[in-house]
Design a protein around this motif. Sequence first.
Motif, PDB file in Angstrom:
ATOM      1  N   ASN A 295       8.043   2.592  -2.170  1.00 52.52           N
ATOM      2  CA  ASN A 295       6.769   2.750  -2.859  1.00 52.52           C
ATOM      3  C   ASN A 295       5.660   3.126  -1.890  1.00 52.52           C
ATOM      4  N   LEU A 296       5.673   2.535  -0.699  1.00 58.22           N
ATOM      5  CA  LEU A 296       4.667   2.891   0.296  1.00 58.22           C
ATOM      6  C   LEU A 296       4.899   4.293   0.847  1.00 58.22           C
ATOM      7  N   VAL A 297       6.182   4.644   1.057  1.00 58.39           N
ATOM      8  CA  VAL A 297       6.484   5.996   1.525  1.00 58.39           C
ATOM      9  C   VAL A 297       6.035   7.020   0.486  1.00 58.39           C
ATOM     10  N   TYR A 298       6.319   6.736  -0.788  1.00 57.36           N
ATOM     11  CA  TYR A 298       5.898   7.661  -1.843  1.00 57.36           C
ATOM     12  C   TYR A 298       4.382   7.799  -1.889  1.00 57.36           C
ATOM     13  N   ASP A 299       3.659   6.687  -1.753  1.00 57.59           N
ATOM     14  CA  ASP A 299       2.201   6.769  -1.798  1.00 57.59           C
ATOM     15  C   ASP A 299       1.674   7.606  -0.643  1.00 57.59           C
ATOM     16  N   TRP A 300       2.320   7.501   0.521  1.00 57.72           N
ATOM     17  CA  TRP A 300       1.917   8.357   1.640  1.00 57.72           C
ATOM     18  C   TRP A 300       2.212   9.821   1.325  1.00 57.72           C
TER      19      TRP A 300
END
Length: 510
Positions: A295-300
Motif C-alpha cells: 500500500n505504501l509502495v502504491y501510494d508512492w
Amino acid sequence: MGIKAALPRYELYLYSAVLAGALIWAGSWIFEASSENVNRKAFKESVKPGWHYFGRKMDVADFEWVMWFSTFRNHILFALAGHVIFAKIFTVAAPKHRSLIFAVYGGLAVLITMGWTFMALVLSHCIILYSVALVKKKWMCFAAGLSTLASIKLEPYNSWQENLVTGSFDLQDILFYGGCGFSIMRCMSFALENCERKDGNYTFSDLLKYNFYLPFFFFGPIMTFDRYHAQANNTQLTRKEREMWNITTKALLHLGVILVVDVFFHYLYILTIPSDMKLTSKLSDWCLAGLAYSNLVYDWIKAAVMFGVINTVATLDHLDPPQPPKCITMLYVFAETHFDRGINDWLCKYVYDYIGGDHDKIFKELLATICTFAITTLWLGPCELVYIWSFFNCFGLNFELWVAKFFSIPPFSIMEGAMGEAMSRRIRGVFNAANFWAIVLYNVLSLNSLDFAKMVGRRLIFKGFPLSTLSVLLVTYCGVQLVKERERQQALLDDPEPVKPVDGGKEKAE
C-alpha cells in the motif's frame, strides 16, 4: 560509519535472493486472497469488471487513480495539452511575457472549469495575503496564511465557502479544496519571500502569475515563489543536451507504469482487502505484511506518476519543478520520509530548517518538528486519524535524533570505532530494519485505516512473535542493506575516492 563502507559481493547476492523470495511469497498470499474473495459482498463497490481480455475484475478502490487515468483522463489531458500548445506558441513569439501568458491561460481554464465565484474566492485569498506581505513581518504572514488555510479546512467556514461555488460535477470537491489549498500555500510562499526582499516589494501581478500556472494550480506540486519567479522570467531558454529525449523517455515511462499498475490491480486487490477487517483477520502474517508494504509502495507510485505527468509539462515550459518523492522502499529513516516533495520543500524552507538549523540540537529539533507537523496537520485537515499520524511521525523524527545522540557517547562510540566499517554497517542495518517498519506502520494508518494498522502491528509484533516478527525483520534487513549498497555506489560516483599515489607520491620519470 562512512556511507562508503562495503560488504562482500556474495553477501549482497544472498540478501537479493532472500528479498526476492520473500516478495514473491508475500505476493502469492495476496494473489490467493484476491482470487478466492473476488465475489465477496464487501468487494462489490470497489472491485469492478476490468479489461475484458483479462477476464478478471479490477480493484478500483482508489478514486484518485481512477479519476486521473480513467474517468477524467481526457479532460485532464485536454487541459494540459492546451496549455503546452498555448505556452509553446507564445514562448516563441514573446519569451519576455511567457509568465503572463501562463497565468492568462491558467486563469481562463480555472474560470471556465469552476466559475466566477470560485475565481473571486481565490482572488480574495490572494488580496488578503498580498496585503499582509507588504508589511514584511513573517509572523503576520504565517498568522494570516494559516488562518486562511484553516478557513477551508475547519467547519463551518469551509462549508460556507464551498457553498459559494455553483455547479455539481464529480470533481468539484477535489478541485475546490485542491485549488484553494495550494493557492494559499503559494500565497504564503510569496509573502515570506517578499519579507526577504531588501529593496521594494514584488507586485500583485507577480503573485497572480505565480499562482495561476495551470499545471500546478489544482494538484500541485508547490514550487516556492523564489524558484518559480526566477525560472518563469528567464528569457535565455535553451535545452540541455538530450533534454527532449529525457522528457520523452520519462513520459513513456509514466505511461508504462500506469499500464503495469492497472494490470496488477486485476490480480492483487491491495486497496480493497484492507478495508474488509473480517477478511484481513483470517489472512496470514506474511499476507498482512505484504499488504501494508504494498500500500505504501502504491501510494508512492501514484504520487510519482501524477507529479511526473505534471512535471513533464512544467519541464516543457523550461521549469525545474520539485521531483517525485523518494520511494518508500529506499527509506529507512524518518528524516527522508515524505510523499509530496513540493510540500516537503515548502515546510523545510520556511519552518523545519528555519527553526531547526543544523538539526543537531535536541530542543530545537523538537520545536521544529512540532511546528512542522502542526502545519502539516492543518494542511491535511484536522481529524483523529491525522492527529495520530502527525504524533507518531513527529515522535519518530525526534526519536532518531535521541538514539543517534545516545550512541554517539562513550562507550558506544568507542565500540563502533573499534569494529570494522562493514560490521558497523550490519549493526546499523538491524536498527534501520526496525525503523523501516515503524515508518510503514505510522503511515499505513493514513492510507488505509487505524484498525488495519493496529491489526498489522499486533500480528507482527505480538501474536507473530518470534517467528513472523524475526522473519519479517530479517527480510527487511536484507532490503535495507541493498539500499545502503545503492547509496554507497552513488556516493562513489558523486565523490570518487582518490587514487593512491605511486611510490609515495613521486612521479615516475620516463
